[in-house]
Design a protein around this motif. Structure first.
Motif, PDB file in Angstrom:
ATOM      1  N   ASP A   1       2.434   5.358  -2.069  1.00 59.85           N
ATOM      2  CA  ASP A   1       2.358   5.178  -0.618  1.00 59.85           C
ATOM      3  C   ASP A   1       2.038   3.748  -0.203  1.00 59.85           C
ATOM      4  O   ASP A   1       1.808   3.474   0.972  1.00 59.85           O
ATOM      5  CB  ASP A   1       1.285   6.104  -0.034  1.00 59.85           C
ATOM      6  CG  ASP A   1       1.633   7.579  -0.246  1.00 59.85           C
ATOM      7  OD1 ASP A   1       2.832   7.868  -0.418  1.00 59.85           O
ATOM      8  OD2 ASP A   1       0.724   8.412  -0.248  1.00 59.85           O
ATOM      9  N   ALA A   2       1.988   2.828  -1.179  1.00 55.68           N
ATOM     10  CA  ALA A   2       1.575   1.466  -0.863  1.00 55.68           C
ATOM     11  C   ALA A   2       2.529   0.817   0.138  1.00 55.68           C
ATOM     12  O   ALA A   2       3.733   1.066   0.129  1.00 55.68           O
ATOM     13  CB  ALA A   2       1.512   0.630  -2.141  1.00 55.68           C
ATOM     14  N   SER A   3       1.964   0.006   1.008  1.00 55.01           N
ATOM     15  CA  SER A   3       2.752  -0.696   2.010  1.00 55.01           C
ATOM     16  C   SER A   3       2.260  -2.132   2.101  1.00 55.01           C
ATOM     17  O   SER A   3       1.059  -2.399   2.004  1.00 55.01           O
ATOM     18  CB  SER A   3       2.620  -0.013   3.378  1.00 55.01           C
ATOM     19  OG  SER A   3       3.327  -0.717   4.374  1.00 55.01           O
ATOM     20  N   GLY A   4       3.197  -3.058   2.255  1.00 54.71           N
ATOM     21  CA  GLY A   4       2.820  -4.453   2.378  1.00 54.71           C
ATOM     22  C   GLY A   4       2.466  -4.834   3.812  1.00 54.71           C
ATOM     23  O   GLY A   4       2.761  -4.097   4.763  1.00 54.71           O
ATOM     24  N   PHE A   5       1.801  -5.960   3.980  1.00 51.05           N
ATOM     25  CA  PHE A   5       1.370  -6.431   5.299  1.00 51.05           C
ATOM     26  C   PHE A   5       1.639  -7.930   5.393  1.00 51.05           C
ATOM     27  O   PHE A   5       1.605  -8.651   4.385  1.00 51.05           O
ATOM     28  CB  PHE A   5      -0.134  -6.173   5.510  1.00 51.05           C
ATOM     29  CG  PHE A   5      -0.527  -4.736   5.446  1.00 51.05           C
ATOM     30  CD1 PHE A   5      -0.578  -3.965   6.598  1.00 51.05           C
ATOM     31  CD2 PHE A   5      -0.851  -4.141   4.229  1.00 51.05           C
ATOM     32  CE1 PHE A   5      -0.959  -2.634   6.545  1.00 51.05           C
ATOM     33  CE2 PHE A   5      -1.231  -2.813   4.167  1.00 51.05           C
ATOM     34  CZ  PHE A   5      -1.281  -2.058   5.329  1.00 51.05           C
TER      35      PHE A   5
ATOM     36  N   LEU B   1      -5.495  -0.155   1.973  1.00 51.16           N
ATOM     37  CA  LEU B   1      -4.445   0.852   1.851  1.00 51.16           C
ATOM     38  C   LEU B   1      -4.550   1.875   2.964  1.00 51.16           C
ATOM     39  O   LEU B   1      -5.640   2.191   3.446  1.00 51.16           O
ATOM     40  CB  LEU B   1      -4.555   1.558   0.493  1.00 51.16           C
ATOM     41  CG  LEU B   1      -4.286   0.682  -0.736  1.00 51.16           C
ATOM     42  CD1 LEU B   1      -4.773   1.380  -1.988  1.00 51.16           C
ATOM     43  CD2 LEU B   1      -2.809   0.391  -0.852  1.00 51.16           C
ATOM     44  N   GLU B   2      -3.406   2.419   3.338  1.00 48.29           N
ATOM     45  CA  GLU B   2      -3.379   3.464   4.346  1.00 48.29           C
ATOM     46  C   GLU B   2      -3.097   4.809   3.682  1.00 48.29           C
ATOM     47  O   GLU B   2      -2.717   4.878   2.523  1.00 48.29           O
ATOM     48  CB  GLU B   2      -2.295   3.164   5.387  1.00 48.29           C
ATOM     49  CG  GLU B   2      -2.531   1.876   6.164  1.00 48.29           C
ATOM     50  CD  GLU B   2      -1.396   1.596   7.136  1.00 48.29           C
ATOM     51  OE1 GLU B   2      -0.315   2.156   6.940  1.00 48.29           O
ATOM     52  OE2 GLU B   2      -1.622   0.824   8.079  1.00 48.29           O
TER      53      GLU B   2
ATOM     54  N   THR C   1      11.028   7.350   6.541  1.00 51.50           N
ATOM     55  CA  THR C   1      11.436   6.337   5.567  1.00 51.50           C
ATOM     56  C   THR C   1      12.293   6.918   4.443  1.00 51.50           C
ATOM     57  O   THR C   1      12.917   6.163   3.692  1.00 51.50           O
ATOM     58  CB  THR C   1      10.204   5.664   4.948  1.00 51.50           C
ATOM     59  OG1 THR C   1       9.323   6.672   4.438  1.00 51.50           O
ATOM     60  CG2 THR C   1       9.475   4.831   5.985  1.00 51.50           C
TER      61      THR C   1
END
Length: 351
Positions: free
Chosen positions: A105-109, A120-121, A213
Motif C-alpha cells: 500500500d506504499a505511496s510516494g509524496f 505511511l497511510e 487505482t
C-alpha cells in the motif's frame, strides 16, 4: 506465452524420472538401470531419480531444480492463472515470506529539500502477511506393461496426464467458494453474488467495491459456454472475444475457463494477490491398493493383481488475497448461456 523447447524438454525429463521410479517400483537402483537401458548413461533423468524418490516419499521441501521449475511453469501456463498472467502479472512471492501490508500500500509524496517523507497511510500498515505452504497431488494410473514397454514419446503423454490432473484441481479451487484450511488455500471467490441477468449492470455494481487505482488491472474470467450469449448481449463482439482464448469484454481483458460456471462472470486483480509456487515433483505411489470413488461407492483395485502402476505429481502452490474485493464472481449474470451436458460422476482416485 509459448513454451520454449528447452523448458518443455526439462519438464518431460522430470516426468521420465517419475516414470522410471514407477517401473522400478520405487527402487532408485532399478530406475537408473531402466533409464540407462532405454536412453543411455547420459540421460539427465538419472540424476533426478534419487531426488524424486526422496521428495515424493518424505514430503520434504527442498529448493527445486530446473526440471521441477520447468514442470511447474508448464502446469501454471495451462491453468487459468497462466492465462491471466499473460495479461496482468500476479505478485509473485516465496512461501512464508513475511511481507507487510505497508509494502503493497506504499505511496510516494512530494517532499521539499531537507524534509521528512510523510508517514505511511492505511489501516494496520505493519500487519504481516504470509503464504503458507500448500500442495496439490495428482495420481495417474497406468498399466505397468504400458510404462515399461512404451517408447520415449510416451513421456510427453504421461506429462500431459499429470499436468491435466493438477490443472483441473488448481482451476476448480480458485472458484469453488471453499474456505482454506491446513491443506489448501481459500478460494479466491469467497461467496458468489447472484446476478440479475443484466451482465453490464451486474458487473458494474460488483466492481464498484474495487479501489480506483486497480480498475485498469483487473481481468475477467468467463466460461467458454457463455461467450456466444455475451456477444449476443452486445457486451462484446466476435472480433474481440472468442471461446478459446478470451479477449475483451466490456472493455476489460478477459480469459475463458471451464472452471467458471456457465452464466457466471468472475474477476481477478492479479497485483492484489500473492502467488507462490515451488515446483512440481514427480514420483510413484508405493501403495499396493488403488481406491476409486465411483460416485456410488468405493472400489479397491490391487496394483499387484491388476498389474497397475501409479505416477504421482505434487505441485507446491498457494495464494493469498490482499483485499476482499481482489476477486469475486457473479452467478447467473449471462442469460441464454449454452449449457453443456452434466459431467459424469467424478472418479476420484487415491492410493
Amino acid at each position: 506465452m509459448p513454451v520454449s523447447l528447452e523448458s518443455a524438454h526439462a519438464a518431460t525429463v522430470a516426468v521420465r524420472a517419475g516414470r522410471a521410479l514407477a517401473v522400478a517400483q520405487s527402487s532408485p537402483e532399478g530406475a537408473r538401470a531402466w533409464l540407462t537401458a532405454q536412453s543411455g548413461a547420459n540421460d539427465p533423468a538419472i540424476a533426478l531419480v534419487d531426488r524424486a524418490a526422496t521428495v515424493i516419499t518424505t514430503g520434504t521441501i527442498v529448493p527445486p531444480d530446473s526440471h521441477a521449475r520447468a514442470l511447474a511453469e508448464s502446469t501454471l501456463r495451462r491453468s487459468v492463472l497462466g492465462r491471466i498472467e499473460t495479461v496482468q502479472a500476479f505478485t509473485r512471492v516465496e512461501f512464508h515470506d513475511p511481507l507487510m501490508r505497508a509494502s503493497d500500500d506504499a505511496s510516494g509524496f512530494w517532499i521539499a529539500e531537507g524534509m521528512e517523507i510523510p508517514a505511511l497511510e492505511g489501516i494496520d500498515p505493519f500487519v504481516i502477511t504470509r503464504v503458507p505452504v500448500t500442495k496439490i497431488g495428482g495420481l495417474v494410473v497406468f498399466s505397468a506393461e504400458f510404462l515399461k514397454r512404451a517408447g520415449p514419446r510416451t513421456d510427453a503423454v504421461i506429462r500431459r496426464c499429470v499436468e491435466n490432473a493438477l490443472v483441473r484441481r488448481l482451476d476448480a479451487s480458485l472458484f469453488d467458494g471453499q474456505a482454506g484450511d491446513t491443506s489448501r488455500p481459500p478460494s479466491l471467490v469467497d461467496s458468489p453474488t447472484p446476478g440479475t441477468g443484466e451482465p453490464a449492470q451486474d458487473l458494474g455494481t460488483a466492481l464498484s467495491a474495487l479501489p480506483d487505482t486497480y480498475g485498469d488491472q483487473l481481468v475477467l474470467v468467463v466460461s467458454p459456454w457463455s461467450v456466444a450469449a455475451l456477444i449476443a448481449s452486445g457486451m462484446a463482439d466476435s472480433a474481440s472475444l472468442n471461446a478459446r482464448t478470451g479477449g475483451l469484454l466490456a472493455g476489460f481483458a478477459c480469459v475463458t475457463s471451464v472452471a467458471v460456471p456457465p452464466g457466471a462472470i468472475a474477476w481477478i486483480v492479479p497485483p492484489l494477490i500473492h502467488l507462490a509456487d515451488y515446483g512440481v515433483t514427480v514420483g510413484t505411489s508405493t501403495a499396493p491398493v488403488v481406491r476409486v470413488d465411483t460416485g456410488d461407492g468405493v472400489e479397491l483395485h490391487s496394483c499387484w493383481q491388476e498389474d497397475l502402476s501409479c505416477v504421482r505429481g505434487v505441485f507446491y502452490v498457494g495464494w493469498r488475497k490482499l483485499e476482499p474485493a481482489a476477486a469475486g464472481m457473479i452467478t447467473d449474470a449471462v442469460p441464454a448461456t449454452i449449457r453443456p451436458l452434466a459431467p459424469k460422476a467424478k472418479r476420484t482416485t487415491t492410493a
